[in-house]
Design a protein around this motif. Structure first.
Motif, PDB file in Angstrom:
ATOM      1  N   LEU A  38       0.829  -1.208   0.000  1.00  0.00           N
ATOM      2  CA  LEU A  38       0.000   0.000   0.000  1.00  0.00           C
ATOM      3  C   LEU A  38       0.864   1.259   0.000  1.00  0.00           C
ATOM      4  O   LEU A  38       0.559   2.237  -0.701  1.00  0.00           O
ATOM      5  CB  LEU A  38      -0.917  -0.005   1.224  1.00  0.00           C
ATOM      6  CG  LEU A  38      -2.054  -1.020   1.202  1.00  0.00           C
ATOM      7  CD1 LEU A  38      -2.658  -1.177   2.579  1.00  0.00           C
ATOM      8  CD2 LEU A  38      -3.127  -0.610   0.195  1.00  0.00           C
ATOM      9  N   THR A  44      -8.744  -2.111   0.547  1.00  0.00           N
ATOM     10  CA  THR A  44      -8.889  -0.894  -0.257  1.00  0.00           C
ATOM     11  C   THR A  44     -10.196  -0.907  -1.026  1.00  0.00           C
ATOM     12  O   THR A  44     -10.914   0.105  -1.075  1.00  0.00           O
ATOM     13  CB  THR A  44      -7.708  -0.749  -1.228  1.00  0.00           C
ATOM     14  OG1 THR A  44      -6.480  -0.743  -0.489  1.00  0.00           O
ATOM     15  CG2 THR A  44      -7.814   0.549  -2.020  1.00  0.00           C
ATOM     16  N   THR A 104      -4.175   2.496   3.673  1.00  0.00           N
ATOM     17  CA  THR A 104      -2.722   2.485   3.879  1.00  0.00           C
ATOM     18  C   THR A 104      -2.354   2.857   5.301  1.00  0.00           C
ATOM     19  O   THR A 104      -1.598   2.141   5.986  1.00  0.00           O
ATOM     20  CB  THR A 104      -2.033   3.455   2.907  1.00  0.00           C
ATOM     21  OG1 THR A 104      -2.324   3.055   1.564  1.00  0.00           O
ATOM     22  CG2 THR A 104      -0.538   3.464   3.111  1.00  0.00           C
ATOM     23  N   ALA A 139      -4.072  -5.727   1.557  1.00  0.00           N
ATOM     24  CA  ALA A 139      -3.818  -4.512   0.770  1.00  0.00           C
ATOM     25  C   ALA A 139      -4.919  -4.259  -0.259  1.00  0.00           C
ATOM     26  O   ALA A 139      -5.492  -3.169  -0.327  1.00  0.00           O
ATOM     27  CB  ALA A 139      -2.460  -4.623   0.074  1.00  0.00           C
ATOM     28  N   CYS A 168       0.889   4.222  -2.765  1.00  0.00           N
ATOM     29  CA  CYS A 168       0.667   5.617  -2.362  1.00  0.00           C
ATOM     30  C   CYS A 168       1.776   6.533  -2.876  1.00  0.00           C
ATOM     31  O   CYS A 168       1.515   7.651  -3.332  1.00  0.00           O
ATOM     32  CB  CYS A 168       0.582   5.708  -0.839  1.00  0.00           C
ATOM     33  SG  CYS A 168      -1.092   5.608  -0.195  1.00  0.00           S
TER      34      CYS A 168
END
Length: 302
Positions: free
Chosen positions: A47, A226, A181, A222, A51
């Motif tokens: 993550l 999300t 995250t 992850a 990002c």
């Protein structure tokens, strides 16, 4: 909910169901806290990389309370309690208790978020919960259970529901990727006391167990968390919780395909009830056609 958030919720449900299969392998070599920390570290690594590539940056300050609470409760406490609880009770009992979570989520959403409970949602959750109980009873094996295990699974259910409800307001200020995250990072920090166990157990763990831990971090954590946050930002916590009742049915199917665990008729019936309840909870009442009212002609003035 449009097709894109619905597809995101579907991805979450499938990957979370697959996690139960992977936990069986990884849990044989890793203790509950070490497995949770390893999963969160791999998830945070993936993550964080995404990002940085997307240049998401830090979430707004107003989003941090919800992210921090969900990180500690859902990413941290829930994973440790569930891993530990499944070592103390059989899988069926654990599934039944943890499936209290969506019900708590809906009730907390009404109390804390001002959400409503439409009749179809209540009916669908009732049908799905009955299906989850049927699946749990059929998978209980010898019925091995302990008071500690039951309490741990109950704690996992409460942490799961509370974490989701805490995350919901933060999604109005932060993106799904940011919330996931930094929630994952908070959970990893909360699990750092298990770092010594993780290092020690990783040195002697068989490769398949470690690969399953990596899989848990990359996909059910992850990616699935999300897509969950993306869908949660576009619907209510109650509806999202009801969607997760599809997980027991998918676990039965995956266990059949990958572990050669042939389900009995009672298990299949319970899985069908879970899916039927989700369908009811996601459905919308048909709008009644408006009746045309006859308009009387105006009389001419004499």
């Amino acid at each position: 909910m449009t097709w894109l958030p619905l597809a995101a919720a579907g991805v979450t449900v499938v990957l979370w169901a697959s996690a139960f299969v992977s936990i069986r392998s990884a849990g044989a070599a890793y203790s509950p806290g070490a497995l949770a920390l390893g999963r969160l570290l791999f998830g945070a690594l993936v993550l964080g990389t995404v990002c940085l590539v997307r240049r998401e940056g830090l979430p707004p300050r107003a989003a941090w309370p919800g992210i921090a609470v969900s990180g500690v409760l859902w990413f941290g406490l829930y994973m440790v309690a569930l891993n530990w609880g499944e070592q103390e009770v059989d899988a069926g009992t654990a599934a039944m208790i943890v499936n209290i979570g969506p019900v708590l989520m809906a009730l907390l959403g009404v109390r804390l978020l001002g959400e409503t409970l439409p009749p179809r949602l209540v009916a669908g959750m009732g049908v799905s919960f009955a299906g989850a109980v049927a699946v749990g009873l059929s998978m209980s094996g010898e019925g091995r259970a302990s008071v500690l295990g039951v309490l741990l699974c109950l704690l996992a259910a409460v942490a799961y529901a509370s974490g989701v409800v805490a995350q919901k307001p933060s999604l109005a200020r932060a993106s799904a990727l940011q919330a996931t995250t930094f929630g994952c990072l908070v959970g990893a920090v909360a699990c750092l006391p298990f770092a010594g166990q993780l290092v020690h157990e990783a040195a002697s763990a068989p490769l398949p167990a470690t690969l399953n831990m990596v899989y848990l971090g990359v996909f059910p954590t992850a990616l699935a968390f999300t897509t969950w946050a993306y869908a949660l930002a576009r619907t209510t916590a109650g509806r999202m919780g009801a969607t997760t009742y599809a997980v027991p049915a998918l676990v039965v199917l995956m266990s059949w395909l990958f572990l050669d665990e042939v389900p009995g008729l009672f298990t299949l019936a319970g899985g069908a009830l879970c899916l039927a309840g989700v369908a009811v909870s996601r459905s919308r009442p048909r709008s009644r056609p408006r009746r045309r009212t006859a308009v009387a002609p105006l009389k001419e003035e004499s």
